[in-house]
Write a protein that holds these residues in place. Structure first.
Motif, PDB file in Angstrom:
ATOM      1  N   ILE A  15      23.589   6.512   1.508  1.00 37.51           N
ATOM      2  CA  ILE A  15      24.801   7.128   0.975  1.00 37.51           C
ATOM      3  C   ILE A  15      24.447   7.799  -0.351  1.00 37.51           C
ATOM      4  CG2 ILE A  15      27.196   6.735   0.314  1.00 37.51           C
ATOM      5  CD1 ILE A  15      27.118   4.121   1.893  1.00 37.51           C
ATOM      6  N   SER A  41      29.344   1.390  10.958  1.00 33.92           N
ATOM      7  CA  SER A  41      28.582   2.076  12.001  1.00 33.92           C
ATOM      8  C   SER A  41      27.076   1.852  11.929  1.00 33.92           C
ATOM      9  CB  SER A  41      28.856   3.585  11.952  1.00 33.92           C
ATOM     10  OG  SER A  41      30.232   3.856  12.128  1.00 33.92           O
ATOM     11  N   ARG A  52      23.024  10.089  15.562  1.00 33.41           N
ATOM     12  CA  ARG A  52      21.907   9.548  14.798  1.00 33.41           C
ATOM     13  C   ARG A  52      20.611   9.948  15.481  1.00 33.41           C
ATOM     14  NH1 ARG A  52      20.332   3.152  14.204  1.00 33.41           N
ATOM     15  NH2 ARG A  52      18.257   3.490  13.321  1.00 33.41           N
ATOM     16  N   PRO A  71      22.776   0.054   5.725  1.00 34.12           N
ATOM     17  CA  PRO A  71      22.997   1.171   4.795  1.00 34.12           C
ATOM     18  C   PRO A  71      22.584   0.811   3.372  1.00 34.12           C
ATOM     19  CG  PRO A  71      25.063   0.036   5.202  1.00 34.12           C
ATOM     20  CD  PRO A  71      24.027  -0.649   6.057  1.00 34.12           C
ATOM     21  N   VAL A  81      24.511  10.173   4.209  1.00 31.51           N
ATOM     22  CA  VAL A  81      25.970  10.196   4.216  1.00 31.51           C
ATOM     23  C   VAL A  81      26.461  10.671   2.849  1.00 31.51           C
ATOM     24  CG1 VAL A  81      28.068   8.859   4.621  1.00 31.51           C
ATOM     25  CG2 VAL A  81      25.954   8.267   5.838  1.00 31.51           C
ATOM     26  N   ALA A 122      20.859   4.239   7.040  1.00 30.31           N
ATOM     27  CA  ALA A 122      21.792   5.185   6.419  1.00 30.31           C
ATOM     28  C   ALA A 122      21.635   5.120   4.908  1.00 30.31           C
ATOM     29  CB  ALA A 122      23.235   4.880   6.815  1.00 30.31           C
ATOM     30  N   PHE A 158      27.911  13.558   7.513  1.00 26.83           N
ATOM     31  CA  PHE A 158      26.907  12.722   8.154  1.00 26.83           C
ATOM     32  C   PHE A 158      25.756  13.638   8.576  1.00 26.83           C
ATOM     33  CE2 PHE A 158      30.706  10.154   8.575  1.00 26.83           C
ATOM     34  CZ  PHE A 158      30.237   8.879   8.285  1.00 26.83           C
ATOM     35  N   THR A 215      30.691   4.194   7.356  1.00 33.34           N
ATOM     36  CA  THR A 215      29.243   3.996   7.300  1.00 33.34           C
ATOM     37  C   THR A 215      28.895   2.510   7.394  1.00 33.34           C
ATOM     38  OG1 THR A 215      29.062   5.954   5.898  1.00 33.34           O
ATOM     39  CG2 THR A 215      27.174   4.472   5.951  1.00 33.34           C
TER      40      THR A 215
END
Length: 268
Positions: A129, A22, A170, A26, A178, A127, A146, A19
């Motif tokens: 988490i 990418s 995405r 996040p 995530v 993103a 994901f 994560t």
């Protein structure tokens, strides 16, 4: 047992690092409960004791006071970039469940989903988490590691990507949720807490014959009878229990589709 837990740990850390590599911005959604605190611990292990992303706590202003004290202590001790999201003032003036005009579902949406959507939009996180697990609640069993959300943070459980490791999409103008702990169980979490000596809020431990198994807003979260005062005692208790982890959460006692409706609208 430790070898199995290390395998879970390795897999979760790989997801966390994937994560980080990418996505541009996040963040961690930290509920202050045991699962997201384990996830916070794993992020520190993934990045050599540091937490390089914001820790987002959706503070409804109805959280149990012990949760807020624990949050602030750990944020200071671990030098976390803590971001909180107070709800709109109008929802704190006689509107909220159980005494106001809003139902449980409407209250959760107003105090949790909407503030979170506003934070995602204002900070530009691509993103989030989270520490959710499939075994915790039926709707979460439909999730993917994901899991895409659209521009309104909405989740479509009937349109989930194929779970092939390393291949995910995405959505345009949306963000990704995530879930590094998706394959963990409640017992896995507590066994890992014991193995790693991870700090958790003391509401999980018995006081006067009661303890909390799942934490949320004070008006909607209730303890259960228990004499478990240590992590080993909690593990022993859970090995014998057959009741749902969230049986003390009022929102789970709504109609069967209520929790999925909340999650479709951007809830955790």
């Amino acid at each position: 047992m430790s070898a199995y837990l290390r395998e879970l740990e390795d897999r979760s850390i790989a997801i966390i690092r994937e994560t980080w590599a990418s996505f541009e911005k996040p963040a961690l959604l930290w509920s202050v409960g045991k699962d997201s605190s384990v996830l916070l611990w794993l992020i520190r292990k993934a990045f050599l004791g540091k937490v390089p992303i914001p820790c987002v706590h959706v503070d409804t202003r109805y959280k149990l006071s012990e949760m807020i004290a624990f949050r602030d202590h750990l944020a200071s001790q671990w030098q976390l970039d803590l971001v909180t999201s107070p709800p709109s003032p109008e929802f704190l003036e006689g509107n909220t469940y159980p005494t106001g005009k809003l139902s449980r579902v409407e209250c959760c949406n107003a105090l949790k989903s909407e503030p979170l959507k506003g934070l995602v939009a204002s900070h530009g996180w691509d993103a989030l988490i989270l520490g959710i697990r499939r075994d915790e609640e039926g709707t979460r069993a439909k999730e993917r590691v994901f899991s895409p959300r659209d521009s309104e943070s909405r989740w479509n459980p009937s349109d989930q990507p194929v779970e092939i490791w390393g291949h995910y999409t995405r959505p345009p103008n949306g963000h990704m949720r995530v879930h590094p702990l998706l394959d963990w169980t409640e017992l896995d979490v507590w066994r890992y807490i014991l193995l790693e000596s991870i700090p958790v809020v003391d509401l999980y431990f018995s006081k006067d014959g009661k303890r909390y198994r799942s934490l949320g807003c004070a008006p909607c979260t209730f303890p259960h009878d228990s004499n478990a005062q240590t992590v080993p005692e909690i593990i022993a208790e859970l090995e014998a229990l057959r009741s749902s982890e969230r049986h003390g959460r009022a929102q789970d006692k709504e109609r069967e589709s209520a929790f999925e409706e909340l999650r479709n609208r951007g809830y955790m």
